[in-house]
Write an enzyme that holds these catalytic residues in place. Structure first.
Site, mmCIF file in Angstrom:
data_model
loop_
_atom_site.group_PDB
_atom_site.id
_atom_site.type_symbol
_atom_site.label_atom_id
_atom_site.label_comp_id
_atom_site.label_asym_id
_atom_site.label_seq_id
_atom_site.Cartn_x
_atom_site.Cartn_y
_atom_site.Cartn_z
ATOM 1 N N LYS A 49 15.721 21.789 -10.494
ATOM 2 C CA LYS A 49 15.082 20.516 -10.845
ATOM 3 C C LYS A 49 16.006 19.523 -11.542
ATOM 4 C CE LYS A 49 11.326 19.452 -10.369
ATOM 5 N NZ LYS A 49 10.075 19.811 -11.024
ATOM 6 N N HIS A 82 0.831 -1.217 0.000
ATOM 7 C CA HIS A 82 0.000 0.000 0.000
ATOM 8 C C HIS A 82 0.862 1.263 0.000
ATOM 9 C CE1 HIS A 82 -3.273 -2.731 1.316
ATOM 10 N NE2 HIS A 82 -2.318 -3.253 2.065
ATOM 11 N N SER A 86 14.620 21.583 -15.669
ATOM 12 C CA SER A 86 13.410 22.349 -15.943
ATOM 13 C C SER A 86 13.807 23.659 -16.596
ATOM 14 C CB SER A 86 12.680 22.617 -14.622
ATOM 15 O OG SER A 86 11.893 23.787 -14.732
ATOM 16 N N GLU A 131 9.487 8.468 -16.607
ATOM 17 C CA GLU A 131 8.104 8.907 -16.834
ATOM 18 C C GLU A 131 7.637 8.572 -18.243
ATOM 19 O OE1 GLU A 131 7.536 12.883 -14.215
ATOM 20 O OE2 GLU A 131 9.154 12.918 -15.650
ATOM 21 N N GLN A 164 -4.705 -4.362 -43.278
ATOM 22 C CA GLN A 164 -3.540 -3.501 -43.511
ATOM 23 C C GLN A 164 -3.266 -2.637 -42.270
ATOM 24 O OE1 GLN A 164 -2.755 -1.794 -47.470
ATOM 25 N NE2 GLN A 164 -3.175 0.173 -46.530
HETATM 26 N N1 ARG Z 1 -0.859 -3.732 -48.275
HETATM 27 C C1 ARG Z 1 -1.727 -4.850 -48.056
HETATM 28 C C2 ARG Z 1 -1.732 -5.176 -46.561
HETATM 29 O O1 ARG Z 1 -0.838 -4.771 -45.898
HETATM 30 C C3 ARG Z 1 -1.263 -6.030 -48.812
HETATM 31 C C4 ARG Z 1 -2.318 -7.014 -49.141
HETATM 32 C C5 ARG Z 1 -3.247 -6.470 -50.130
HETATM 33 N N2 ARG Z 1 -4.096 -7.491 -50.629
HETATM 34 C C6 ARG Z 1 -5.200 -7.159 -51.333
HETATM 35 N N3 ARG Z 1 -5.879 -8.136 -51.734
HETATM 36 N N4 ARG Z 1 -5.547 -5.933 -51.544
HETATM 37 O O2 ARG Z 1 -2.620 -5.777 -46.040
#
Ligand code: ARG
Length: 463
Positions: A285, A158, A279, A292, A324
């Site tokens: 400081k 604590h 600071s 941090e 993606q």
């Molecule tokens: N840049 C795409 C990704 O990172 C690659 C795959 C794209 N595939 C597609 N069928 N459009 O996911």
């Protein structure tokens, strides 16, 4: 001039510039270029085995791919957003360099299995690096613990002073956390280490590719068993980031302690000047900004974990462009964890331990009150009753403004006739620490045993 996309066959119009920019990932996925080249070389070799490429063609492809790798490394090949992603950028350059032969490389392959492969190679490589950095930090903890084996400090619950413990014991607790982190990452590696190439867009390929051969070339221990799973699985990214989140949680706890310990209120340690900041307003400081920031960056990694889980939630099979969005959280996690581990190790090694201040804090605050109760227990008093007596002794000390070590035998006896001269040793900090016998207890003897084991563990291979 706008170049045609490799997939432009069925389209009458080019992309709207906004769409082009919106869908492009090249800005961040270019970091996968080495993995992409490596995967493409394996792909060429698989195609040669399958009779799609002659040896001569494969050799030429491989040479050109290696050249492209150099071009990217040296910065002579730059990417515009019209290249969409790293996979298309490399293929386009390949065709530019060697003509139609470059167009044979993608036979039976899709960007879907290609990107899954690149990511797995990337996570494998970065996991190893992170494991090395964890080991380095463990070494620093071991070093500081060993150099300060005789320093006894208050242990807290604590955030209130609880019992006296060796500083080394406190630091080695973090060694244990990091050990579990390594174990988790290594375990995760087993599931990352599976090769998806040859899964095509989602249904695999009709070409007779030897996927096991590809796995061997790329250093994977197995191949994926289901093409649909192979292109849609990002569990390994989720798992990896989640283990990294735990690493950051541990670092943030250590950093929080450093923030506390460097405060005037504690004064237990002082950071080296090269690891602290000043600071702009207050000349006196010396701030623990590094600690941090690590504490703060932990939040980023938690955010990345939630981001990837949310991206993957409810996605129908198989590949969806949503995926993606897996890359930035992954890359940011890698950068954050590596950066934090790297800077923390030398910060610990160079900080000064203020032995005097720690000792003073340890002598005050009734850290040995538990030992008073334990003393009575050894004389046959039930623990509950002993606890009660010890509590009333503490209350009376607070009233008199005395520490336990300052009580006379007569004063002890006024609480129980069972107290004898040896109570003085029992309530000393050294006596309290020395008496602990249980395995893993906070005694110097146990710490020495831990240090020996840790020393052995630090010599072992990382993997
Ligand atoms: N840049 C795409 C990704 O990172 C690659 C795959 C794209 N595939 C597609 N069928 N459009 O996911």
């Amino acid at each position: 001039m706008e170049k045609k996309k490799p997939w432009a066959g069925r389209f009458k119009k080019g992309l709207h510039p906004l769409v082009e920019r919106f869908t492009a990932s090249i800005e961040f996925d270019k970091r996968l270029f080495k993995e992409d080249i490596k995967g493409s070389i394996a792909q060429a070799r698989m195609l040669e085995r399958a009779g799609i490429l002659t040896k001569k063609e494969r050799v030429e492809l491989e040479r050109a791919l290696k050249e492209i790798e150099k071009e990217i490394e040296t910065g002579s090949l730059q990417f515009g957003t019209d290249t969409e992603d790293i996979h298309m950028a490399i293929e386009r350059r390949l065709i530019e360099k060697i003509g139609p032969l470059g167009g044979k490389l993608h036979t039976g392959r899709s960007r879907n299995d290609q990107v899954a492969l690149d990511l797995r190679l990337y996570v494998k490589r970065e996991t190893l690096e992170i494991l090395h950095l964890i080991r380095k930090l463990q070494r620093s903890l071991y070093g500081v613990a060993k150099d300060n084996i005789d320093v006894i400090m208050p242990g807290y619950t604590h955030l209130q002073r609880a019992q006296a413990v060796p500083l080394a014991h406190h630091l080695l607790a973090y060694y244990e956390m990091l050990k579990r982190d390594s174990q988790r990452l290594k375990d995760c590696l087993k599931r990352v280490d599976i090769m998806p190439l040859g899964s095509g867009a989602l249904a695999g390929t009709g070409f007779d590719v030897d996927r096991a051969h590809g796995a061997e070339l790329l250093g994977f221990s197995a191949v994926t068993e289901n093409s649909m799973d192979a292109v849609s699985d990002r569990d390994f990214v989720v798992e990896f980031i989640s283990h990294c989140a735990v690493v950051m949680m541990h670092l943030s706890r250590l950093c929080e302690e450093i923030v506390l310990w460097t405060s005037k209120e504690f004064g237990f340690v002082e950071l080296d000047d090269s690891f602290a900041t000043g600071s702009s307003l207050m000349p006196q400081k010396k701030n623990p900004d590094v600690a941090e920031l690590i504490r703060g960056k932990t939040g980023r990694v938690y955010g990345n974990l939630v981001a990837i889980l949310t991206v993957m939630k409810a996605l129908p099979l198989t590949y969806n462009r949503d995926m993606q969005e897996d890359k930035e959280p992954l890359f940011d996690t890698v950068d954050t964890v590596k950066g934090s581990l790297s800077v923390l190790a030398p910060m610990l090694e160079t900080m000064k331990i203020n032995r005097e201040t720690i000792w003073e804090a340890t002598c005050g605050g009734f850290l040995t009150a538990t030992d008073v109760a334990d003393y009575l227990v050894l004389k046959g008093v039930p623990f509950r009753e002993a606890h009660h007596i010890a509590g009333s002794i503490v209350a009376s000390c607070i009233e008199k403004g005395k520490e336990l070590t300052e009580l006379t035998l007569q004063e002890w006896r006024s609480f129980s006739p069972l107290f004898e001269e040896d109570i003085k040793e029992a309530v000393s900090v050294e006596g309290s620490v020395k008496r602990r016998k249980a395995r893993g207890a906070a005694s110097i003897k146990e710490v020495r045993r831990q240090l020996k084991r840790v020393e052995r563990e630090l010599k072992k291979d990382i993997i």
